[in-house]
Design a protein around this motif. Structure first.
Motif, PDB file in Angstrom:
ATOM      1  N   VAL A 115      36.071  76.380 -40.374  1.00 43.78           N
ATOM      2  CA  VAL A 115      35.592  76.929 -41.638  1.00 43.78           C
ATOM      3  C   VAL A 115      35.028  75.780 -42.465  1.00 43.78           C
ATOM      4  CG1 VAL A 115      36.172  78.196 -43.729  1.00 43.78           C
ATOM      5  CG2 VAL A 115      37.323  78.756 -41.580  1.00 43.78           C
ATOM      6  N   VAL A 116      33.739  75.848 -42.765  1.00 45.95           N
ATOM      7  CA  VAL A 116      33.062  74.785 -43.516  1.00 45.95           C
ATOM      8  C   VAL A 116      32.780  75.261 -44.930  1.00 45.95           C
ATOM      9  CG1 VAL A 116      31.008  73.338 -43.681  1.00 45.95           C
ATOM     10  CG2 VAL A 116      32.011  73.817 -41.436  1.00 45.95           C
ATOM     11  N   ALA A 117      33.196  74.462 -45.901  1.00 46.11           N
ATOM     12  CA  ALA A 117      32.886  74.711 -47.307  1.00 46.11           C
ATOM     13  C   ALA A 117      31.939  73.606 -47.771  1.00 46.11           C
ATOM     14  CB  ALA A 117      34.154  74.716 -48.142  1.00 46.11           C
ATOM     15  N   ASP A 118      30.701  73.981 -48.051  1.00 48.65           N
ATOM     16  CA  ASP A 118      29.689  73.020 -48.498  1.00 48.65           C
ATOM     17  C   ASP A 118      29.474  73.217 -50.002  1.00 48.65           C
ATOM     18  OD1 ASP A 118      27.622  71.286 -48.866  1.00 48.65           O
ATOM     19  OD2 ASP A 118      26.291  72.165 -47.372  1.00 48.65           O
ATOM     20  N   LEU A 119      30.136  72.391 -50.802  1.00 47.36           N
ATOM     21  CA  LEU A 119      30.057  72.477 -52.257  1.00 47.36           C
ATOM     22  C   LEU A 119      29.150  71.352 -52.751  1.00 47.36           C
ATOM     23  CD1 LEU A 119      33.860  73.079 -52.852  1.00 47.36           C
ATOM     24  CD2 LEU A 119      32.062  74.806 -52.920  1.00 47.36           C
ATOM     25  N   ALA A 120      27.860  71.514 -52.469  1.00 46.83           N
ATOM     26  CA  ALA A 120      26.900  70.447 -52.743  1.00 46.83           C
ATOM     27  C   ALA A 120      26.850  70.082 -54.225  1.00 46.83           C
ATOM     28  CB  ALA A 120      25.512  70.866 -52.254  1.00 46.83           C
ATOM     29  N   GLU A 121      27.048  71.073 -55.107  1.00 44.81           N
ATOM     30  CA  GLU A 121      26.973  70.783 -56.542  1.00 44.81           C
ATOM     31  C   GLU A 121      28.085  69.863 -57.008  1.00 44.81           C
ATOM     32  OE1 GLU A 121      28.826  74.992 -56.382  1.00 44.81           O
ATOM     33  OE2 GLU A 121      27.724  73.620 -55.078  1.00 44.81           O
ATOM     34  N   PHE A 122      29.165  69.771 -56.216  1.00 46.85           N
ATOM     35  CA  PHE A 122      30.268  68.869 -56.539  1.00 46.85           C
ATOM     36  C   PHE A 122      30.322  67.672 -55.589  1.00 46.85           C
ATOM     37  CE2 PHE A 122      31.653  73.192 -57.740  1.00 46.85           C
ATOM     38  CZ  PHE A 122      31.701  73.010 -59.112  1.00 46.85           C
ATOM     39  N   GLY A 123      29.341  67.563 -54.701  1.00 45.63           N
ATOM     40  CA  GLY A 123      29.303  66.446 -53.775  1.00 45.63           C
ATOM     41  C   GLY A 123      30.385  66.489 -52.704  1.00 45.63           C
ATOM     42  N   ILE A 124      30.785  67.705 -52.289  1.00 46.21           N
ATOM     43  CA  ILE A 124      31.876  67.859 -51.319  1.00 46.21           C
ATOM     44  C   ILE A 124      31.417  68.681 -50.117  1.00 46.21           C
ATOM     45  CG2 ILE A 124      34.174  68.856 -50.927  1.00 46.21           C
ATOM     46  CD1 ILE A 124      34.772  68.363 -53.884  1.00 46.21           C
ATOM     47  N   TYR A 125      31.740  68.189 -48.938  1.00 47.32           N
ATOM     48  CA  TYR A 125      31.502  68.918 -47.679  1.00 47.32           C
ATOM     49  C   TYR A 125      32.802  68.832 -46.894  1.00 47.32           C
ATOM     50  CZ  TYR A 125      29.311  70.102 -43.153  1.00 47.32           C
ATOM     51  OH  TYR A 125      28.972  70.697 -41.953  1.00 47.32           O
ATOM     52  N   ALA A 126      33.523  69.947 -46.752  1.00 48.41           N
ATOM     53  CA  ALA A 126      34.848  69.953 -46.124  1.00 48.41           C
ATOM     54  C   ALA A 126      34.848  70.822 -44.873  1.00 48.41           C
ATOM     55  CB  ALA A 126      35.901  70.449 -47.113  1.00 48.41           C
ATOM     56  N   VAL A 127      35.299  70.239 -43.768  1.00 46.44           N
ATOM     57  CA  VAL A 127      35.378  70.939 -42.491  1.00 46.44           C
ATOM     58  C   VAL A 127      36.846  71.211 -42.181  1.00 46.44           C
ATOM     59  CG1 VAL A 127      34.829  70.872 -40.038  1.00 46.44           C
ATOM     60  CG2 VAL A 127      33.314  69.724 -41.690  1.00 46.44           C
ATOM     61  N   ASN A 128      37.223  72.491 -42.104  1.00 46.79           N
ATOM     62  CA  ASN A 128      38.603  72.911 -41.842  1.00 46.79           C
ATOM     63  C   ASN A 128      38.719  73.472 -40.429  1.00 46.79           C
ATOM     64  OD1 ASN A 128      39.863  73.255 -44.915  1.00 46.79           O
ATOM     65  ND2 ASN A 128      37.679  73.646 -44.804  1.00 46.79           N
ATOM     66  N   TRP A 129      39.734  73.044 -39.710  1.00 45.93           N
ATOM     67  CA  TRP A 129      39.967  73.540 -38.351  1.00 45.93           C
ATOM     68  C   TRP A 129      41.333  74.216 -38.240  1.00 45.93           C
ATOM     69  CZ3 TRP A 129      36.413  73.529 -34.506  1.00 45.93           C
ATOM     70  CH2 TRP A 129      35.311  72.672 -34.626  1.00 45.93           C
ATOM     71  N   VAL A 130      41.356  75.350 -37.543  1.00 50.27           N
ATOM     72  CA  VAL A 130      42.605  75.987 -37.121  1.00 50.27           C
ATOM     73  C   VAL A 130      42.533  76.044 -35.601  1.00 50.27           C
ATOM     74  CG1 VAL A 130      44.057  78.029 -37.224  1.00 50.27           C
ATOM     75  CG2 VAL A 130      42.735  77.345 -39.243  1.00 50.27           C
ATOM     76  N   LEU A 131      43.407  75.271 -34.949  1.00 48.49           N
ATOM     77  CA  LEU A 131      43.341  75.059 -33.502  1.00 48.49           C
ATOM     78  C   LEU A 131      44.604  75.601 -32.856  1.00 48.49           C
ATOM     79  CD1 LEU A 131      42.191  71.390 -33.976  1.00 48.49           C
ATOM     80  CD2 LEU A 131      40.700  73.238 -33.184  1.00 48.49           C
ATOM     81  N   ALA A 132      44.467  76.655 -32.079  1.00 49.33           N
ATOM     82  CA  ALA A 132      45.621  77.329 -31.477  1.00 49.33           C
ATOM     83  C   ALA A 132      45.688  77.029 -29.984  1.00 49.33           C
ATOM     84  CB  ALA A 132      45.530  78.829 -31.712  1.00 49.33           C
ATOM     85  N   THR A 133      46.791  76.433 -29.557  1.00 42.70           N
ATOM     86  CA  THR A 133      46.990  76.090 -28.149  1.00 42.70           C
ATOM     87  C   THR A 133      48.200  76.846 -27.599  1.00 42.70           C
ATOM     88  OG1 THR A 133      46.091  73.873 -28.491  1.00 42.70           O
ATOM     89  CG2 THR A 133      47.431  74.213 -26.520  1.00 42.70           C
TER      90      THR A 133
END
Length: 234
Positions: A115-133
């Motif tokens: 899940v990627v949240a690109d908050l360009a107006e705040f200068g933030i690019y956050a990549v979230n991973w949920v990894l199920a094994t």
């Protein structure tokens, strides 16, 4: 046969019920921040498909997570082993208040959801991973990982720009990982106790569950829905 590869700062393991070599590769996508992902993990009684499906059951996020779902920004789309959705949401962000933004969700087989949240107006690019094994029948290890980028370092002298940007990105990732873990731990009791129904009676409020399950059938042998062939990340 188990084959390993590294992508997006994550080690992925391929498993096939017949021991076959990988039938697909992870695509080249911009899913890295300014630092290696930070991780947290937990174990739970569930199945990898249940964990991945949760990201596309978008109507549950408001009553359970307090995030307002505003609709699909673009229709969900399949690309072979990938399943993608752009969603418009309204949520409370640390230090930023309640903000409306778009999140990009991609399932990589049954083993990883990003899940990627690109908050360009705040200068933030956050990549979230949920990894199920899967580690045992109806038992999975879920690793959560976050990697971020910021543009905050652009405001300081070039000589210190890189360490400042890296420190800022790590601080953002620490906060995002905390929020991600809180969201996942809210889902855990449901995963622990829900009963899987192969043919549920779905309504409009069940989001994309039906489409997602149809897409997910490609990772199973024709007669066995308990041994998926997929990539898992850790």
């Amino acid at each position: 046969m188990v084959e390993l590869t590294e992508a997006y700062g994550i080690v992925w393991a391929w498993h096939h019920h017949n021991g076959d070599s990988p039938s697909w590769q992870l695509p080249d996508m911009d899913l890295m921040g300014d630092h290696a992902p930070v991780f947290r993990g937990t174990e739970l009684a569930s199945h990898t498909q249940e964990v991945g499906e949760n990201a596309f059951d978008y109507w549950h996020i408001e009553p359970l997570h307090g995030v307002e779902f505003l609709g699909e920004a673009t229709p969900a789309r399949e690309a072979g082993p990938l399943y993608h959705l752009d969603s418009k949401i309204n949520r409370q962000l640390p230090m930023l208040g309640t903000r409306q933004h778009i999140v990009n969700t991609t399932a990589f087989g049954l083993g990883g959801t990003c899940v990627v949240a690109d908050l360009a107006e705040f200068g933030i690019y956050a990549v979230n991973w949920v990894l199920a094994t899967p580690i045992a029948p109806w038992r999975v290890r879920v690793n959560l990982a976050v990697s971020s980028r910021t543009t905050w370092g652009n405001r300081v002298p070039a000589a210190v720009r890189s360490p400042v940007s890296n420190a800022a990105a790590r601080a953002v990732s620490a906060g995002v990982l905390k929020a991600l873990k809180r969201d996942i731990m809210t889902d855990v009791p449901i995963w622990h106790h829900k009963r899987y129904m192969p043919h549920p009676k779905l309504s409009r409020k069940d989001g994309l569950i039906g489409q997602y399950r149809k897409w997910a059938t490609q990772f199973y042998p024709p007669t066995d829905l308990a041994a998926p062939s997929s990539l898992t990340g850790s």
